[in-house]
Design a protein around this motif. Structure first.
Motif, PDB file in Angstrom:
ATOM      1  N   PHE A  92       0.834  -1.206   0.000  1.00  0.00           N
ATOM      2  CA  PHE A  92       0.000   0.000   0.000  1.00  0.00           C
ATOM      3  C   PHE A  92       0.869   1.257   0.000  1.00  0.00           C
ATOM      4  N   LYS A 147      -5.090   2.847 -12.196  1.00  0.00           N
ATOM      5  CA  LYS A 147      -6.429   2.274 -12.096  1.00  0.00           C
ATOM      6  C   LYS A 147      -6.378   0.752 -12.261  1.00  0.00           C
ATOM      7  N   GLU A 172      -3.854  -1.161 -11.496  1.00  0.00           N
ATOM      8  CA  GLU A 172      -3.297  -1.688 -10.245  1.00  0.00           C
ATOM      9  C   GLU A 172      -4.351  -1.731  -9.154  1.00  0.00           C
ATOM     10  N   LEU A 173      -5.120  -0.630  -9.090  1.00  0.00           N
ATOM     11  CA  LEU A 173      -6.106  -0.460  -8.019  1.00  0.00           C
ATOM     12  C   LEU A 173      -7.117  -1.605  -8.002  1.00  0.00           C
ATOM     13  N   LEU A 177      -6.730  -3.208  -4.410  1.00  0.00           N
ATOM     14  CA  LEU A 177      -7.696  -2.801  -3.381  1.00  0.00           C
ATOM     15  C   LEU A 177      -8.378  -3.984  -2.686  1.00  0.00           C
TER      16      LEU A 177
END
Lengths: 101, 349
Positions: free
Chosen positions: B299, B317, B319-320, B324
């Motif tokens: 993180f 985006k 990766e997110l 997440l």
């Protein structure tokens, strides 16, 4: 060593028929994505594109399009958590609290 | 450096403020403070307007920059023994590249400063040199139309400006490329690590209160005994995610920042479990280390995309989407493990 980010994701598009070879895109791109050959711009390193939007902003002939933004995870997570949209997030370099950029 | 104050306030045109390229101890102090304190950095500004560097005349070049004082300092120190006009635009104290990305370093603002500083009365030419990294906020065609000035983009780095000027305002391909050198990355470490350490401190404080709870109130000694095993994993995550990642970025495998941080964090977690008997002997602590350290490190590393010079929003985006769910899962699992540790510590289980 050249640093490379995730490939095949850039939204950069070049409509070559509109290009007059003015070289503005080559001038403003910070990652050498463009080259001029035979008086036309060519995308030669799409994966180096960070979608900053400098080329599209400075192409007077509307030949370049890109969904531009800032590649900042803090901004995207903020956007997702507060507005449910990663594109609407702000990171702290705008208003000023903690670190980013 | 002379005091920088109030050119052209309230729409009046005052004389340009004279500045020199010499760096004073106060400037060095400012340069260091900007790298360690966000509060300092956000107030490190100069008044927008026209500045005279050295003794510029009617033929001197006009360079445009932001009103982040560090940006102006880097610019003027790069122009040692040269004369130039420096047009400082109002970016709310943010550097050129970020301000261009957020739209404050923009065509309209530059036009506004050209007019309010009465720039044309000082010069005989009509050429503006903009920082290349300002290009994402400025349309040169629109600026030319609105101001009557020819717009040229200077190099990415201020240190290349003398060579650029000497080469008839032409930048070499090398000067046009944004880099991310070790020196650049070293400077960023404190602003990555300090906020992370503050969050870790808060977490440890809350945890120590929970560990210290007894029937007779919060016992100080018990709080420390309980929270102590969390300190090393916490510091390791900050080290692997916010220090090692910036320093060794090109050498850590993976393109995704979250993956890079996961790898360094996993190595850190394994090192803790292997090297320290306290962790090895406890299944709960081992599991906590092996899950929370890589996830936290990943993180923190992911957040470093914002400070890097080459990450795209589409990439972040992408990766997110993967990172997440991983972060949420590991946060839940880590919380469960901590709760188990806590209940055991309290003697409930």
């Amino acid at each position: 060593m050249k640093l490379s980010y995730i490939s095949n994701v850039s939204t950069l598009k070049l409509a070559q028929e509109k290009c007059i070879g003015c070289e503005r895109c080559v001038e403003v791109c910070p990652h050498a994505v463009f080259e001029i050959n035979n008086k036309k711009a060519h995308i030669v390193a799409l994966d180096n594109c960070m979608e900053c939007g400098a080329c599209a902003q400075n192409c007077a002939f509307g030949a370049i399009s890109v969904k531009n933004g800032v590649g900042c995870a803090a901004a995207m997570i903020n956007g997702l958590l507060t507005k449910g949209d990663p594109d609407k997030g702000t990171c702290d370099c705008e208003s000023g609290s903690t670190s980013c950029c | 450096m002379q005091q920088i104050n109030v050119p052209g306030e309230c729409g009046q045109t005052s004389a340009p403020v004279h500045i020199s390229s010499a760096m004073t101890p106060a400037d060095w102090y400012g340069a260091i403070m900007c790298r360690i304190s966000n509060r300092f950095r956000m107030k490190y500004t100069v008044t927008p307007g026209l500045y005279a560097l050295g003794n510029p005349d009617k033929d001197s070049v006009v360079l445009v920059t932001s009103n982040y004082r560090l940006s102006l300092n880097v610019l003027r120190s790069a122009l040692n023994n040269r004369n130039a006009w420096v047009l400082v635009v109002d970016t709310k104290g943010i550097n050129v590249w970020c301000a261009a990305g957020k739209g404050t370093f923009c065509t309209k603002e530059i036009v506004k400063q050209i007019v309010s500083s009465n720039l044309i009365s000082r010069i005989s030419h009509r050429t503006l040199i903009l920082p290349q990294l300002g290009a994402s906020g400025v349309s040169s065609a629109k600026l030319q139309k609105a101001s009557g000035f020819t717009v040229k983009f200077g190099p990415v780095r201020a240190s290349d400006i003398p060579a650029y000027l000497d080469n008839d305002c032409k930048a070499s391909p090398e000067m046009r490329q944004a880099r991310f050198t070790l020196t650049d990355r070293v400077k960023l470490v404190p602003m990555e690590a300090i906020p992370a350490l503050k969050k870790l401190g808060l977490f440890l404080l809350i945890a120590s209160v929970l560990f210290g709870i007894t029937r007779t109130g919060i016992i100080y000694k018990q709080a420390i005994i309980g929270v102590w095993p969390l300190v090393i994993p916490g510091l390791t995550a900050v080290l692997t995610g916010s220090v090692i990642i910036p320093l060794l970025l090109p050498f850590i495998p993976g393109r995704a920042f979250s993956l890079k941080g996961l790898i360094t964090g996993l190595i850190g977690a394994i090192a803790i479990v292997v090297l320290l008997p306290v962790y090895r002997s406890s299944a709960l602590l081992s599991a906590f280390c092996l899950i929370s350290v890589p996830a936290s490190s990943s993180f923190l590393s992911f957040l470093f995309t914002g400070s890097s010079t080459y990450t795209s929003p589409s990439g972040v985006k992408t990766e997110l989407k993967i990172a997440l769910p991983l972060y949420i899962t590991s946060a839940v699992v880590s919380t469960v493990l901590l709760t188990l540790t806590l209940t055991r510590f309290w003697g409930i289980l």
